[in-house]
Design an enzyme around this catalytic site. Structure first.
Site, PDB file in Angstrom:
ATOM      1  N   LYS A 139       3.963  -8.600  16.929  1.00 50.42           N
ATOM      2  CA  LYS A 139       3.222  -7.359  17.122  1.00 50.42           C
ATOM      3  C   LYS A 139       3.782  -6.209  16.283  1.00 50.42           C
ATOM      4  O   LYS A 139       3.056  -5.294  15.904  1.00 50.42           O
ATOM      5  CB  LYS A 139       3.209  -7.004  18.604  1.00 50.42           C
ATOM      6  CG  LYS A 139       2.448  -7.998  19.477  1.00 50.42           C
ATOM      7  CD  LYS A 139       2.454  -7.588  20.928  1.00 50.42           C
ATOM      8  CE  LYS A 139       1.668  -8.582  21.792  1.00 50.42           C
ATOM      9  NZ  LYS A 139       2.310  -9.894  21.873  1.00 50.42           N
ATOM     10  N   ARG A 315      -4.919 -17.309  16.738  1.00 54.07           N
ATOM     11  CA  ARG A 315      -5.255 -18.565  17.413  1.00 54.07           C
ATOM     12  C   ARG A 315      -6.628 -18.400  18.047  1.00 54.07           C
ATOM     13  O   ARG A 315      -7.193 -17.303  18.075  1.00 54.07           O
ATOM     14  CB  ARG A 315      -4.225 -18.880  18.503  1.00 54.07           C
ATOM     15  CG  ARG A 315      -4.044 -17.719  19.487  1.00 54.07           C
ATOM     16  CD  ARG A 315      -3.085 -18.041  20.602  1.00 54.07           C
ATOM     17  NE  ARG A 315      -2.691 -16.871  21.365  1.00 54.07           N
ATOM     18  CZ  ARG A 315      -3.411 -16.294  22.317  1.00 54.07           C
ATOM     19  NH1 ARG A 315      -4.601 -16.754  22.595  1.00 54.07           N
ATOM     20  NH2 ARG A 315      -2.958 -15.251  22.970  1.00 54.07           N
ATOM     21  N   ALA A 569     -18.402 -23.525  88.221  1.00 56.27           N
ATOM     22  CA  ALA A 569     -18.658 -24.935  88.531  1.00 56.27           C
ATOM     23  C   ALA A 569     -17.742 -25.848  87.740  1.00 56.27           C
ATOM     24  O   ALA A 569     -17.072 -26.717  88.292  1.00 56.27           O
ATOM     25  CB  ALA A 569     -20.121 -25.267  88.241  1.00 56.27           C
ATOM     26  N   HIS A 570     -17.714 -25.651  86.415  1.00 52.22           N
ATOM     27  CA  HIS A 570     -16.877 -26.564  85.628  1.00 52.22           C
ATOM     28  C   HIS A 570     -15.399 -26.207  85.748  1.00 52.22           C
ATOM     29  O   HIS A 570     -14.533 -27.047  85.498  1.00 52.22           O
ATOM     30  CB  HIS A 570     -17.346 -26.661  84.182  1.00 52.22           C
ATOM     31  CG  HIS A 570     -17.250 -25.425  83.359  1.00 52.22           C
ATOM     32  ND1 HIS A 570     -16.169 -25.157  82.553  1.00 52.22           N
ATOM     33  CD2 HIS A 570     -18.107 -24.394  83.184  1.00 52.22           C
ATOM     34  CE1 HIS A 570     -16.367 -24.020  81.909  1.00 52.22           C
ATOM     35  NE2 HIS A 570     -17.534 -23.528  82.275  1.00 52.22           N
ATOM     36  N   THR A 900      -6.564 -16.320  92.261  1.00 53.75           N
ATOM     37  CA  THR A 900      -5.804 -16.117  91.035  1.00 53.75           C
ATOM     38  C   THR A 900      -5.529 -14.631  90.804  1.00 53.75           C
ATOM     39  O   THR A 900      -6.446 -13.827  90.852  1.00 53.75           O
ATOM     40  CB  THR A 900      -6.599 -16.671  89.832  1.00 53.75           C
ATOM     41  OG1 THR A 900      -6.977 -18.021  90.111  1.00 53.75           O
ATOM     42  CG2 THR A 900      -5.774 -16.621  88.569  1.00 53.75           C
TER      43      THR A 900
END
Length: 1189
Positions: A139, A315, A569-570, A900
């Site tokens: 350069k 290049r 329920a579940h 709980t």
């Protein structure tokens, strides 16, 4: 010239007349550029030769050549040094009769010594001569060339600088900022910008060192730094006869740390006169230098449109492809033919004939992670699917499935170039092309490129060289979801290791997708549930608000029902394991069948953390999806007062924040309770719901049997409690009978008394059917004046669950109307009957009602979980003893309300007593010496509130003496408010796509949320997987075991497991092969059972107080001591995890630790030796820190 000298280029290529005997070319490079050159060489009828390092032996460029040779012996060169070994490369070329060497870019492409030695060996060098490389490749020399050509340059040192003193002298003359640059090479390496004096020395040393490493030469120079310039470069071609042309310019201003990120061709915003001046100066420089072959002259353009020459790259450039796209010139073909002696005229490359057409852009796709400062990523590419189509050009290197990306080389996978008739068209083509790429296994910069391409400044082409560094919003990146590959990773792990879902025993008994039932109207005609459902109570609520909603509920002439199938329920029957996928399947039908329902309970309580902890789902996403599917029925959630949905007290502002998110996301009715009926704790939740604008359903928890003489929870207690609740302010009064101990007679008395006391207030009753009397009790409530009762579909009812919906409706037939057709209840029940089969692997295997509940009073939701927990920690054979201990523990705690989290206090104390063979008398006598479960300490400290009648003394004092304080006020008042903005900022730094919902989740369960996010990073959104595929390992190569996954509307994955590889003895992994939408994919999975070392652990001697054993089976989470370390009384030794509990093993006396027999992540059985102590003399007990789900 002869006529044949003017033949078109394609004819020259075909007969290769200009190449003569030059028919074999070697490319001294790797990756993408050799492949690019080989392609043109093949078009020129040339043979091609590749070279490669040992580390590159699997690289694609080796396979694209006709011949390929390794550079040196294995270990002779480092991965980079191999491509810098010019003597070795020339030796290969000579040995194999190579006529030409093309250096590509990088490595030795600007090495004049290499060019000289190539030509000294009689081989043509495809590039400028060594003398030209010396003149322009350096350069500093290039700057001198510019002076000779009278081309403007940026002020800088006249030559290279040798030391810091020279650099300092320059800045003293010209001032800051300056830039230090490598004299040889480019690509941003060996460059440092210095803005002030303190940085000059370090910048010089680093730039010089980096240049030395990258280019083999540490020479640097220094020049003034232009702030916010544009970077313009001109593509040049020159022949051996003094002819030079330009192929116009490229705008390479978009850079990061001096390395180009996106290249544009042409420069859209460059004024014509500036463009022409730059083009002319570029040609002038090349002629002055006697340049030959391809090269690039680079310039900076400041804000006043003044241009400065900075360097010539001798290049071919990475970005040559976009010049080719807009000019139609094959630059590589021109390079090769010029090297062979062709003139520009012979190639038809005359300046006046070269024009541009449209615009082009190039992006380098690299394996860099833009979220980590573009840190290069390494690893194996699992999936590689490239783009294509009109206007898209790909120049690839090692971008292919199975490629191993090493840390040795540049991280580029492919160059993507797009072209179009105007700037905007080619930008949109690039966006489309990048979106089409699918690269998995390594991180890429594609998300960053998309952010860049859609930024307003980029769209106007006004970028400058530091635009990326100056624009932090570019790094707010939407990363690729990688959904398909992550799902395959999960399915692969499932195939190799089986299901990892906690609590699963066996596989689902349903081997097909559940049938979605048809819903019929009163005439028996099938309803189309794909269209929006009829309005329900939610529309009234949204229009009129909570107050009028409650009034309308009270005025309803019949009885309303709330269905708890989607939550309680579940939780009661299936360990809370029902997934969003299955709720969504039945949601449209439910929105019709139950559109007259008061509410669907679908959120809150244990479902919140279990979604993240075990199902790997986002509870907020579940709520959003269900809300969209069922817009007409109010949603209800269970709220634990001052705990939110956590199992411990939280600061009030965390509760407020959470409930605002819940209300905004879709919850309508908030069933608020406190586990001890503590009115102050209850008020926290009630006030927060009011602030959020939800329907307040303040709840009193029913405990025991109020008909039993001497019971402290009698009718008077409940009436007084209800009065306090009503005075506090509630839209609806609720009774929560969590154990199912509300007998029909008690139900009639309680609800009748409440109705007399509060004639205008809606009353909602919730129970469990543990004793088998649930339907009778709810009928009694209905007849006594209740407005709402809780039931659930038949297949999910009974035992620890709620009463049956159909049985309840039938019991009131002809007496009280519910608005729910019994036929519709049966229709949706057919689906849930299949769900019981699908989730059979989580069944608690209860055989029928349990009237003993009137004695032990274990809540329905806890009963199945407690049984499951007891089995997991080795107490399954002592279940009867555990239930008896539950009664005893409850009496010790003062006969508390059990829901709980207080029910867990009782359960943990019961298991502690059974595990350590303690009677009630033992607990009272040894209370000051025992290490109680942490939940028990929390209770006695007052962190759960104050029980009715106060704490039992002297037990409370003895239990917490020297361990905990005694709270005398509400727990939340002792907690510092959460800094919610700071929490969000922290989460955003650690996880992607953080929302306020995420902050709320983290506030409730920090560790659970973090684990969920990590799991999501591994496997993505697993909620889209059908449940049987989520729980069952895929079968190999069976058509009936194809997994069909809809990841979003109209986007479906068809997955088939094809094969499972052998166990790798070195890594302990297996490769699992899938067919994904017909395309083969592979994932690598750790085989957790493949190389298991059998470990026989020593057992602790129960008679030796110096040997400390595990109280039950579990996993060592943490070891907190080291051998020979001293411990004081109460110091923690290790932490064990066993299903829902973490056990902190602590020392009851001072001592010294001897042998430690375990390490983190070890699995231990009961009585396995943990540490051996030299001086411990008392029996060690255990603190149990409860981690609930």
């Amino acid at each position: 010239m002869a006529e044949e000298d003017y033949l078109p280029v394609y004819q020259l290529r075909r007969d290769s007349s200009l190449l003569g005997t030059m028919n074999k070319i070697l490319v001294a490079n790797r990756g993408e550029i050799p492949i690019r050159i080989f392609r043109t060489a093949h078009e020129l009828s040339m043979n091609t030769v590749a070279i490669y390092s040992h580390e590159d032996r699997l690289s694609m460029h080796r396979l694209k050549a006709d011949e390929a040779y390794v550079i040196g012996e294995r270990g002779q060169y480092s991965p980079v040094q191999a491509y810098l070994a010019i003597d070795e490369i020339i030796k290969i070329a000579v040995k194999h009769n190579v006529n030409m060497i093309h250096p590509g870019y990088g490595f030795c492409s600007e090495n004049s010594e290499f060019a000289r030695k190539v030509e000294e060996n009689g081989i043509l060098w495809v590039g400028p001569s060594d003398t030209v490389i010396d003149a322009v490749g350096d350069k500093v020399s290039a700057r001198n060339l510019a002076y000779a050509a009278n081309v403007p340059t940026v002020p800088g040192t006249p030559g290279p600088i040798e030391d810091v003193a020279q650099a300092t002298a320059f800045v003293e003359e010209y001032g800051y900022p300056v830039i230090i640059k490598a004299a040889f090479g480019g690509g941003g390496r060996g460059m440092r910008v210095v803005r002030e004096g303190d940085d000059i020395e370090d910048a010089f040393l680093r730039a010089s060192s980096e240049a030395k490493t990258a280019f083999g030469n540490g020479t640097v120079f220094i020049e003034r730094f232009l702030d916010k310039p544009k970077h313009i470069e001109v593509q040049l071609l020159a022949d051996n006869y003094g002819n030079v042309i330009h192929l116009f310019e490229r705008d390479c201003s978009v850079q990061r740390r001096h390395q180009k990120v996106a290249r544009n061709c042409s420069a859209k915003t460059l004024p014509v006169e500036v463009r022409n001046a730059i083009l002319n100066d570029a040609v002038k420089l090349a002629k002055t230098a006697n340049y030959r072959n391809a090269g690039t002259a680079e310039f900076l353009v400041d804000s006043q449109n003044r241009h400065y020459f900075i360097e010539i790259n001798p290049r071919i450039q990475v970005e040559h492809t976009i010049t080719e796209e807009i000019t139609g010139v094959d630059i590589v073909a021109a390079q090769i033919q010029i090297a062979a002696g062709a003139s520009l005229e012979q190639l038809g490359l005359l300046q006046e004939k070269i024009t541009t057409r449209g615009f082009a852009i190039q992006c380098r796709i690299t394996t860099e992670d833009p979220t980590k400062n573009f840190q290069p990523d390494t690893g194996k590419i699992e999936v590689y699917r490239s783009s294509g189509g009109n206007g898209v050009r790909l120049d690839g290197g090692n971008g292919f499935a199975g490629a191993v990306i090493s840390p040795h080389y540049d991280s580029m996978l492919v160059k993507c170039s797009t072209s179009g008739s105007n700037y905007e068209i080619r930008r949109r083509k690039m966006i489309r092309a990048l979106v089409e790429f699918r690269i998995r296994g390594v991180k890429t910069n594609i998300p960053f490129l998309l952010a860049l391409l859609t930024h307003p400044v980029f769209m106007t082409s006004e970028c400058w060289t530091t635009f990326i560094d100056d624009t932090p919003e570019l790094f707010k990146i939407l990363t690729s979801q990688n959904r398909a590959q992550k799902l395959l990773a999960y399915l692969g792990d499932l195939a190799v290791n089986g299901s990892s879902i906690k609590g699963q025993i066996g596989l689902p008994k349903l081997h097909k997708e559940a049938d979605i039932p048809s819903i019929t109207d009163i005439n028996g005609d099938v309803i189309d549930v794909s269209i929006p459902p009829p309005d329900g109570w939610r529309q009234f609520l949204l229009e009129k608000g909570p107050e009028q909603f409650a009034q309308q509920v009270r005025a309803f002439p019949g009885l309303m029902i709330m269905d708890t199938t989607w939550r309680d329920a579940h939780q009661s029957l299936l360990a809370t394991r029902v997934r969003t996928h299955d709720l969504l399947n039945i949601a449209p039908a439910t929105s019709y069948a139950l559109h007259h329902a008061f509410a669907l309970e679908c959120w809150g309580g244990a479902t919140f953390d279990v979604s993240m902890r075990f199902l790997h789902e986002d509870p907020w996403q579940r709520l959003r999806k269900l809300r969209k599917a069922v817009p007409n029925i109010p949603f209800s959630m269970l709220l634990r007062g001052g705990n939110g949905v956590a199992y411990y007290s939280l600061p009030d502002n965390a509760i407020d924040h959470f409930l605002k998110q819940a209300k905004d996301t879709g919850v309508d009715v908030f069933r608020v309770f406190d586990a001890l009926n503590d009115i102050e704790q209850l008020k926290v939740g009630v006030d927060a719901v009011k602030k959020a604008g939800g329907v307040v359903e303040a709840t009193m928890c029913y405990s025991g049997d109020m008909l039993k003489p001497g019971k402290k929870y009698n009718l008077e207690y409940y009436i007084n409690l209800a009065t306090e609740i009503v005075e506090m302010g509630t839209h609806i009064l609720a009774v929560k009978d969590m154990a199912g101990t509300l007998k029909p007679t008690a139900a009639k008395q309680l609800i009748s008394a409440l109705r007399r006391k509060f004639p205008s207030l809606p009353i909602h009753v919730h129970t469990h059917d543990s004793a088998g009397t649930g339907v009778a009790s709810m009928v009694a409530c209905a007849r006594a004046g209740a407005d709402v009762v809780t039931v659930r579909v038949n297949s999910m009812s009974g035992m620890t669950s709620q009463p049956s919906m159909s049985a309840f409706i039938a019991s009131l037939d002809g007496e009280i109307e519910t608005g729910i057709p019994e036929a519709n209840a049966r229709e949706i029940d057919a689906y849930w009957a299949e769900m019981r089969l699908l989730y059979s692997c989580f069944e608690a295997d209860l055989k029928g009602p349990d009237p003993e509940v009137y004695q032990h009073e274990i809540p329905g939701g806890q009963l199945t979980n407690l049984l499951f927990q007891a089995q997991q920690v080795g107490l399954g054979e002592k279940w009867v003893e555990t239930k008896k201990a539950y009664e005893a523990a409850n009496r010790l705690l003062g006969d508390i309300v059990k829901v709980t989290p207080t029910s867990k206090v009782v359960g943990d104390l019961a298991q502690f007593m059974v595990s350590n063979k303690l009677s009630s008398e033992d607990v009272e006598r040894l209370a000051s010496e025992l290490d109680f479960p942490d939940s028990v300490l929390d209770f006695f400290e007052g962190l759960m509130g104050t029980p009715y009648g106060g704490f039992p003394e002297p037990l409370r004092t003895n239990v917490i003496s020297g361990k905990r304080r005694k709270l005398t006020s509400r727990p939340g008042l002792t907690l510092e408010p959460y800094n919610i903005p700071a929490i969000r900022e922290d989460l955003e730094a650690r996880f992607s796509k953080v929302t306020e919902n995420d902050v709320a989740s983290y506030n409730m369960y920090p560790k659970v949320y973090e684990a969920y996010k990590k799991q999501q990073e591994l496997y993505g959104d697993l909620s889209v997987l059908p449940t049987r595929n989520f729980l069952s390992p895929p079968k190999i190569d069976e058509e009936r075991h194809v997994t069909i996954v809809t990841i979003e509307t109209r986007k479906t994955l068809i997955i088939k497991c094809m094969a499972e590889g052998e166990l790798s003895q070195s890594s302990g992994t297996r490769e699992v092969y899938f067919e994904l939408n017909g395309e083969m994919r592979k994932v690598t999975v750790e085989d957790k059972n493949g190389a298991v070392e059998t470990i026989t652990r020593p057992k602790a001697d129960a008679h030796n107080p110096n040997e400390i054993g595990a109280p039950m089976a579990g996993v060592v989470v943490e070891v907190r001591v080291h051998e020979n370390g001293e411990v004081k009384k109460g110091d923690p030794i290790a932490v064990l995890s066993a299903m829902k509990m973490e056990m902190v093993i602590s020392s009851p006396v001072a001592g010294r630790i001897g042998q430690i027999a375990v390490k983190e992540n070890d699995s231990v059985d009961a009585s396995d030796l943990i540490p051996k102590s030299s001086r411990l003399s008392k029996l060690l007990m255990f603190i149990i820190l409860i981690i609930l789900y």
